[in-house]
Structures are given as C-alpha cells and as structure tokens.
Design an enzyme around this catalytic site. Structure first.
Site, PDB file in Angstrom:
ATOM      1  N   ASP A 140      11.227  -4.399  15.725  1.00 20.66           N
ATOM      2  CA  ASP A 140      11.966  -5.560  15.218  1.00 20.66           C
ATOM      3  C   ASP A 140      12.711  -6.141  16.412  1.00 20.66           C
ATOM      4  O   ASP A 140      13.650  -5.528  16.928  1.00 20.66           O
ATOM      5  CB  ASP A 140      12.937  -5.078  14.127  1.00 20.66           C
ATOM      6  CG  ASP A 140      13.819  -6.196  13.597  1.00 20.66           C
ATOM      7  OD1 ASP A 140      13.823  -7.301  14.186  1.00 20.66           O
ATOM      8  OD2 ASP A 140      14.522  -5.951  12.602  1.00 20.66           O
ATOM      9  N   ASN A 142       6.967   5.654  29.046  1.00 17.87           N
ATOM     10  CA  ASN A 142       6.626   6.005  27.677  1.00 17.87           C
ATOM     11  C   ASN A 142       7.613   5.313  26.750  1.00 17.87           C
ATOM     12  O   ASN A 142       8.822   5.397  26.945  1.00 17.87           O
ATOM     13  CB  ASN A 142       6.711   7.532  27.507  1.00 17.87           C
ATOM     14  CG  ASN A 142       6.112   7.977  26.204  1.00 17.87           C
ATOM     15  OD1 ASN A 142       6.461   7.484  25.142  1.00 17.87           O
ATOM     16  ND2 ASN A 142       5.195   8.920  26.285  1.00 17.87           N
ATOM     17  N   TYR A 195      23.849   3.325  13.435  1.00 21.16           N
ATOM     18  CA  TYR A 195      22.896   2.557  12.655  1.00 21.16           C
ATOM     19  C   TYR A 195      22.491   1.284  13.380  1.00 21.16           C
ATOM     20  O   TYR A 195      23.306   0.448  13.697  1.00 21.16           O
ATOM     21  CB  TYR A 195      23.455   2.196  11.273  1.00 21.16           C
ATOM     22  CG  TYR A 195      22.382   1.542  10.436  1.00 21.16           C
ATOM     23  CD1 TYR A 195      21.308   2.293   9.976  1.00 21.16           C
ATOM     24  CD2 TYR A 195      22.400   0.192  10.164  1.00 21.16           C
ATOM     25  CE1 TYR A 195      20.287   1.716   9.254  1.00 21.16           C
ATOM     26  CE2 TYR A 195      21.385  -0.404   9.436  1.00 21.16           C
ATOM     27  CZ  TYR A 195      20.338   0.367   8.984  1.00 21.16           C
ATOM     28  OH  TYR A 195      19.321  -0.214   8.269  1.00 21.16           O
ATOM     29  N   LYS A 234      16.606   0.258  10.110  1.00 18.58           N
ATOM     30  CA  LYS A 234      15.808   1.361   9.591  1.00 18.58           C
ATOM     31  C   LYS A 234      14.539   1.481  10.439  1.00 18.58           C
ATOM     32  O   LYS A 234      14.177   0.568  11.153  1.00 18.58           O
ATOM     33  CB  LYS A 234      15.462   1.067   8.129  1.00 18.58           C
ATOM     34  CG  LYS A 234      15.231   2.303   7.292  1.00 18.58           C
ATOM     35  CD  LYS A 234      16.490   3.104   7.083  1.00 18.58           C
ATOM     36  CE  LYS A 234      16.237   4.408   6.358  1.00 18.58           C
ATOM     37  NZ  LYS A 234      17.409   5.266   6.372  1.00 18.58           N
ATOM     38  N   ASP A 235      13.883   2.626  10.307  1.00 14.66           N
ATOM     39  CA  ASP A 235      12.764   2.933  11.204  1.00 14.66           C
ATOM     40  C   ASP A 235      11.456   2.598  10.524  1.00 14.66           C
ATOM     41  O   ASP A 235      10.608   3.453  10.317  1.00 14.66           O
ATOM     42  CB  ASP A 235      12.795   4.415  11.536  1.00 14.66           C
ATOM     43  CG  ASP A 235      14.208   4.935  11.444  1.00 14.66           C
ATOM     44  OD1 ASP A 235      14.946   4.707  12.390  1.00 14.66           O
ATOM     45  OD2 ASP A 235      14.558   5.523  10.407  1.00 14.66           O
TER      46      ASP A 235
HETATM   47  C1  F6R Z   1      17.776  -2.954   6.550  1.00 10.27           C
HETATM   48  C2  F6R Z   1      18.102  -4.266   7.128  1.00 10.27           C
HETATM   49  C3  F6R Z   1      19.017  -5.160   6.416  1.00 10.27           C
HETATM   50  C4  F6R Z   1      20.368  -5.207   7.107  1.00 10.27           C
HETATM   51  C5  F6R Z   1      21.351  -6.108   6.355  1.00 10.27           C
HETATM   52  C6  F6R Z   1      22.688  -6.255   7.072  1.00 10.27           C
HETATM   53  O1  F6R Z   1      16.930  -2.232   7.377  1.00 10.27           O
HETATM   54  O2  F6R Z   1      17.623  -4.595   8.191  1.00 10.27           O
HETATM   55  O3  F6R Z   1      19.147  -4.824   5.069  1.00 10.27           O
HETATM   56  O4  F6R Z   1      20.899  -3.917   7.232  1.00 10.27           O
HETATM   57  O5  F6R Z   1      20.806  -7.409   6.189  1.00 10.27           O
HETATM   58  O6  F6R Z   1      22.447  -6.683   8.365  1.00 10.27           O
HETATM   59  P1  F6R Z   1      23.606  -7.016   9.403  1.00 10.27           P
HETATM   60  O7  F6R Z   1      24.429  -5.779   9.542  1.00 10.27           O
HETATM   61  O8  F6R Z   1      22.840  -7.366  10.636  1.00 10.27           O
HETATM   62  O9  F6R Z   1      24.359  -8.169   8.833  1.00 10.27           O
HETATM   63 MG    MG Z   2      15.821  -6.478  11.308  1.00  9.88          MG
HETATM   64 MG    MG Z   3      12.201  -4.130   9.531  1.00 10.28          MG
END
Ligand code: F6R
Ligand code: MG
Ligand code: MG
Length: 387
Positions: A13, A106, A230, A233-234
């Site tokens: 991402d 890597n 955080y 997500k992976d």
């Molecule tokens: C989950 C994800 C989204 C963000 C959420 C808050 O993997 O990418 O749910 O966690 O939109 O994002 P921020 O903290 O960037 O406002």
């Molecule tokens: Mg994202």
């Molecule tokens: Mg994603």
C-alpha cells in the site's frame, strides 16, 4: 527435469484515493512502467499489475528463484515510483508500506507482502493468485485447510490417488519466527490446534505428500510487528496451484464460499466476514470494508502469464456475498465491543494502547476487589503460590 520458473507476488500500500479505499490508476501505471522496462531487459519473464482496495499487486514470473535481489529490488523500484506519484497527487498515506528508505537486497521486513514459489512448469499449469484487503495472512488458514485437508470440501482427497495420501503444512509462528511441518491427515488435529489462532500461526506453505511438490504459499509479513506500531494491516496474498493431482480450481474456490470471520476491517481492529468479490468490487467502503478477496486464474506457459480469469465474478458466489452482508450487519451492531473489536493481544499492535496509557494514572485501588484478587493469588495452584 524441466526448467524452473518462479511466480512472485509482491504487494504494498503506497497510498490511495479517498482514504484507504482504492489505488489510483496513475500509481498502477507508474509501477507498470518500471516492470515493463524490466521485462524488456529480461529481468522478469512476464508480469501483471493490479490492485485490491488500497494495495498494488505486482504479479511477476522469472527464472531467478525466490528471494532474488534482482526481483525484490525491481518491486521496490516499482513501489517507489508509484509512491512518488502518490505523493505528487496528494494521495492518502502515500508511501505507507515502504517502512525503510533504503533497499538492502531483500524486500522482506521492509513493509511489502510477498508470496513466491519456484516450480517446474507442468505441461499445463493452472494457478490461482488470491489478493485480499483489510485483513491479515492468517485469513487464509481456514480456507486453505479446507482445500488441502477437508474431504467435505475437496473431493479429490478421497478420489484422486495422488492426493489421497494428503498434504504437508508448513506453519509459521509469526511472533517467534519459528516454523513447524505437520502432516495431514494424521496430524490434522495438531494442525488445527495451531492454525485456529490465525493471528499467531499462519499457514506458510503446503506440499503434496506424494512427491513434495509445492502446492501453495501465503505471504506472512506482519507489518505492525515489523514496524513495532500500527501502520496498516498486512493485507495478504497467496498462490495456489491446481488440477491434475492437486485440488481442482473449483475445489480451491469452494473453500471461499463460506465468508468466515477474519481480523482486520476498520483500523485493522475488527472481526468481519471475508467477502469474495470480482475485480470490479475490489475496493473497501462500508466501515472500510468488509474485508474482501479476489481470485485470479492463470495458465502459465513457458513463464508467460496467460489470463487472468476473474474467478469470483460469478453469481455462484452471490449467496456468499449476501451472507457476508448479513454477517457484517449483525457484527457491526456490536460497535466497540468484542467480539467485533479484536481482543487485547491483537489490539496491542494498534493505536489503542496510547488511549489506555493516558488513563493509567487515573486507576485507583478498589479495596474490596483488591482483597479478592489477593485471595485468589493465595489459592493453591495459582501462579503466585509458586513465586
Ligand atoms: C485498515 C485501514 C483503515 C484505516 C482507517 C483509519 O487496514 O487501512 O481502516 O485504519 O481508515 O486510517 P487513518 O488512521 O489513516 O485515518
Ligand atoms: Mg491503506
Ligand atoms: Mg490495504
């Protein structure tokens, strides 16, 4: 032995449109340009660039084996070029998954997710690549177990002599960096004892027991464990080979007809159903989800990627999607309560600990409750008894 070919999916991402919703076409174009140049130079044999949600997916074939510095370096360059476009366009969370400034041979541990396998191409080589958003690598545990170990899902485990002896599962403890190889069907209950905890134990590879042929591989990077905080997500990827002594394409897809609960969704902190979707619905909306997955079907010929077929683009999965919506509706009503929200162990890797830290000094002793705690500690068999 024929020539070996490597299929690599490397995803990241690097910034997206309208929050964490979807990649921008210009970022895909930037990555495509880098890979096209590499193909013309012969570094890779073939490639396909796509997305699911806010993740760019680089699907590449080559003859350099797994963990090739050339191929990983190429993916890094492609993501960097895409991230530059993301920054120029002011996309959201531009550069998010590129945790390091420098590439060092890597790409593992630097943020992107990787699933790679090297194999000898069969005369006809059907392969499915799976790409999910808003969930984690352990999301593949349940469906892959069913594909390779559950005869109620996969008829071939009973009927096809090459599959009848079963498969071996390589399972990774992502917190400790340790792996174990277990056999199905004889160690099936041990396999389930581990992979039923998908946040910790992840199916990494699956081999056919008959001849040790590699059948499946899953990305296992846990971005938040790598970064120590955080950072998204992976969102995982997987490669599954099919047919002719392996599960049929339909047996592989069958396991996704049940929209099982996975961790991820909003802020990587909620359980929700994994919804199989066609490529055109590979973007997250409701509560940043629900978590979704696409399946691309390929034939690989002399390293060339023939396809893809958009395998979940079929009314046969409409009921799965409908059930996923119903589950989403039901679990959403729990709001901030478990089991919709993840449990405390997983929440340690989100931003919640900052909130708890703030409240730490406002906790005072409740005399009655403390007495009970003390009494409990003195009970024979309690841990403190032996301190
Ligand atoms: C989950 C994800 C989204 C963000 C959420 C808050 O993997 O990418 O749910 O966690 O939109 O994002 P921020 O903290 O960037 O406002
Ligand atoms: Mg994202
Ligand atoms: Mg994603």
């Amino acid at each position: 032995m024929g020539e070996l070919i490597t299929l690599s999916i490397i995803k990241a991402d690097i910034g997206s449109l309208a929050g964490h919703h979807i990649t921008h076409p210009d970022t895909l174009a930037a990555a495509t340009k880098v890979l096209a140049e590499a193909k013309s130079k012969g570094i890779i044999t073939d490639f396909y660039v796509t997305h699911v949600g806010d993740d760019i997916q680089l699907i590449m074939t080559h003859k350099k084996g797994v963990d090739s510095p050339d191929v990983h370096g190429l993916a890094w360059e492609a993501f960097k070029a895409a991230a530059k476009v993301a920054r120029d366009l002011g996309l959201y969370a531009a550069g998010q998954d590129l945790l390091s400034e420098a590439f060092s041979g890597n790409i593992r541990g630097l943020g992107p997710g990787i699933a790679e396998m090297e194999f000898e191409e069969r005369p006809a080589e059907p392969v499915i690549t799976f790409h999910a958003d808003k969930t984690e690598p352990g999301a593949f545990n349940l469906p892959l177990f069913r594909v390779f170990a559950d005869p109620f899902n996969t008829a071939g485990l009973i009927i096809d002599p090459r599959m009848h002896v079963g498969f071996k599962f390589e399972i990774l403890n992502v917190y400790e960096g340790k792996k174990v190889l277990l056999k199905s069907p004889e160690e099936m209950y041990d396999i389930l004892a581990l992979i039923g905890t998908p946040g910790r134990y992840v199916i990494k590879r699956i081999y056919r027991k008959d001849d040790d042929m590699i059948a499946a591989v899953v990305s296992s990077e846990r971005l938040n464990l790598i970064a120590g905080k955080y950072v998204g997500k992976d969102d995982p990827v997987a490669i599954v080979r099919a047919q002719h002594g392996l599960p049929a394409v339909g047996e592989v897809l069958e396991a996704f007809a049940f929209p099982h609960m996975v961790a991820g969704w909003m802020r990587g902190s909620h359980f929700g159903p994994l919804m199989p979707v066609p490529q055109r619905y590979a973007q997250c909306t409701r509560f940043d989800g629900p978590p979704r997955i696409i399946a691309l079907g390929w034939q690989i010929k002399n390293g060339k990627l023939i396809g893809p077929a958009d395998l979940f683009d079929d009314p046969a999965f409409d009921e799965t999607r409908r059930l996923a919506q119903n589950i989403a509706e039901y679990i959403r009503r729990h709001g901030p309560f478990m089991p919709h929200r993840l449990g405390p162990e997983e929440m340690e890797y989100t931003t919640l600990p900052h909130v708890l830290e703030k409240l730490k000094d406002r906790f005072v002793v409740d005399v009655q409750a403390m007495r009970e705690v003390e009494k409990y500690k003195k009970r024979p068999g309690s841990e403190s008894e032996h301190e």
